[in-house]
Scaffold this motif. Sequence first.
Motif, PDB file in Angstrom:
ATOM      1  N   GLU A 266      -4.078   4.925   4.038  1.00 37.13           N
ATOM      2  CA  GLU A 266      -3.334   5.661   5.081  1.00 37.13           C
ATOM      3  C   GLU A 266      -2.077   4.874   5.438  1.00 37.13           C
ATOM      4  O   GLU A 266      -2.081   3.645   5.393  1.00 37.13           O
ATOM      5  N   MET A 267      -1.017   5.594   5.816  1.00 34.67           N
ATOM      6  CA  MET A 267       0.225   4.913   6.196  1.00 34.67           C
ATOM      7  C   MET A 267       0.338   4.763   7.713  1.00 34.67           C
ATOM      8  O   MET A 267       1.132   3.951   8.199  1.00 34.67           O
ATOM      9  N   TYR A 268      -0.395   5.571   8.469  1.00 39.05           N
ATOM     10  CA  TYR A 268      -0.259   5.565   9.932  1.00 39.05           C
ATOM     11  C   TYR A 268      -1.583   5.244  10.600  1.00 39.05           C
ATOM     12  O   TYR A 268      -2.620   5.686  10.104  1.00 39.05           O
ATOM     13  N   PRO A 269      -1.637   4.467  11.628  1.00 43.16           N
ATOM     14  CA  PRO A 269      -0.525   3.865  12.371  1.00 43.16           C
ATOM     15  C   PRO A 269       0.136   2.688  11.644  1.00 43.16           C
ATOM     16  O   PRO A 269       1.244   2.308  11.980  1.00 43.16           O
TER      17      PRO A 269
ATOM     18  N   ILE B 143       0.874  -1.183   0.000  1.00 41.65           N
ATOM     19  CA  ILE B 143       0.000   0.000   0.000  1.00 41.65           C
ATOM     20  C   ILE B 143       0.903   1.223   0.000  1.00 41.65           C
ATOM     21  O   ILE B 143       1.850   1.301   0.797  1.00 41.65           O
ATOM     22  N   THR B 144       0.664   2.142  -0.915  1.00 42.40           N
ATOM     23  CA  THR B 144       1.525   3.317  -1.044  1.00 42.40           C
ATOM     24  C   THR B 144       0.703   4.585  -0.965  1.00 42.40           C
ATOM     25  O   THR B 144      -0.352   4.674  -1.594  1.00 42.40           O
ATOM     26  N   VAL B 145       1.179   5.566  -0.209  1.00 45.75           N
ATOM     27  CA  VAL B 145       0.544   6.887  -0.185  1.00 45.75           C
ATOM     28  C   VAL B 145       1.609   7.902  -0.582  1.00 45.75           C
ATOM     29  O   VAL B 145       2.701   7.930   0.000  1.00 45.75           O
ATOM     30  N   ASP B 146       1.307   8.686  -1.600  1.00 39.61           N
ATOM     31  CA  ASP B 146       2.259   9.688  -2.091  1.00 39.61           C
ATOM     32  C   ASP B 146       2.006  10.994  -1.334  1.00 39.61           C
ATOM     33  O   ASP B 146       0.924  11.580  -1.424  1.00 39.61           O
TER      34      ASP B 146
END
Lengths: 238, 239
Positions: free
Chosen positions: A193-196, A144-147
């Motif tokens: 989303e990358m977080y948490p 999963i990637t978020v730019d």
Amino acid sequence: MKRLWNILISLEFGLWLLALVCCALAIGSFLLKGDYAAEINFMPLFAWLMEVPAFTSWWLWLAIILLVLLVINTLLCSGETLRQRYGRTGLVSLCAPQLIHVGFLLFVAAHLISAFGASVQQIEVYEGAQPRLPDGKQFAVAAITVDISPNGMPRGFSCELATDPRNPVQRAVISPNHPWFYGDYGVYIKQAEMYPYPRALLEIHREPGGSMALAGALFFMIGNVMVLWLRSKNDPNQ
Amino acid sequence: MKLLLISSICLFLFGSFSRVFLFAGLAAELTYVGMRGLAMGRLPLLGPHDTLLFFSASIALLALATSFSPILVGKRWFVTVSCFTAAFFALSALPFPVLNMPLPQILDTLWFEAHVVLAFFAYALFAVSATLCGGYLINKDRELLGLQFKVALIGWSFFSASMISGGIWGYFAWGTYWLWTAKELWTSILWLFYALFLHLRLKGSRYDALTHWLGILGFVITMFTYLGVSMLMKSSHSF
């Protein structure tokens, strides 16, 4: 019987039906709100109609009945026109409006098919998850990637899927506007989303009327272009 | 850059008696739109400022093209009304903030751009058709009948193409070519209404007056579909 037939094939009847469908949809646009409005796009239309109280959905029932009559009127009017004008006018001018009608009928048919068989399913996934499509086909979430832009704002997101867990080389990257299609299903990424920890919200859609709607669009546009061409030939001064 | 926009409004308003000023106003407006597009690297079609301007430019462009019809020779009222309409929508764009954000990923597709551009060309042609309908109702000039029918037909064709490209975009973006929202309902109403309007011509000259009143009503529905739904109702299409 003859009187009923004359009504059904009349242009006037079609015009009244068009006006009444417009009125029904206009009323519906004001009534469609709240929880019921939120649900309508997440279940097949007929399932929604069975679930909601009639005082909320009456406008849609009315619109459906009027559309059924409009379909009958369109079919009969087109048939009658073809019967009366066959051999008396050119093939292009005979067929062009009927192709538009075919397009319209296919649009209605597409909505009807989707109203029975469309489905949406939302799932939250993380890297390594192995969800299944409703038909049992398994796939895996590889990445999963978020730019993120330099000022910290998310610019875009995507998700890499291993579309066949038995063959890890087979991959598909999905992002907004770029779903992965398998059989009757499309897998769409809605949010990530990358977080948490890296996670994404996927939607699995089934839209059985899609190809029929596309066929309708093709017929409609061909007929439309032919009508425009005929009109431009008739009055070159205009 | 806003000076360009203000000068285009002035050209529309103070030169509304002449096609040359309509052209000059359009050129200034397109330069402004083009500069915004170049600065952002995309078509400026987000938010009320950009869409109202695009609508104004579309009206000016398509009215200018229509004004070359031999039927409109010597009919200055057409250019005047078109100039005032274009100026009104350009003026309406001024108070809204300019959105310079990058295109959200979901809108970053040619299908979206085609959908919006075709819709505004259709809206503009419906405005031109309504102008011709008003002209017929005031002057009773039967020559306008054929022209307004053609303009409405081309507008309806653009609108149909817009709905199709919107459906294709929706299928790739949302998973469905159709959503039950207020905007989609009013889009369908507008499409069905113009289908009715175009079929009514087959009923003959007895219905001429009604047809032309409906042409004006069509533009009212167009405006409600474009602006009314966004301002009064909750819809995924709201800007």
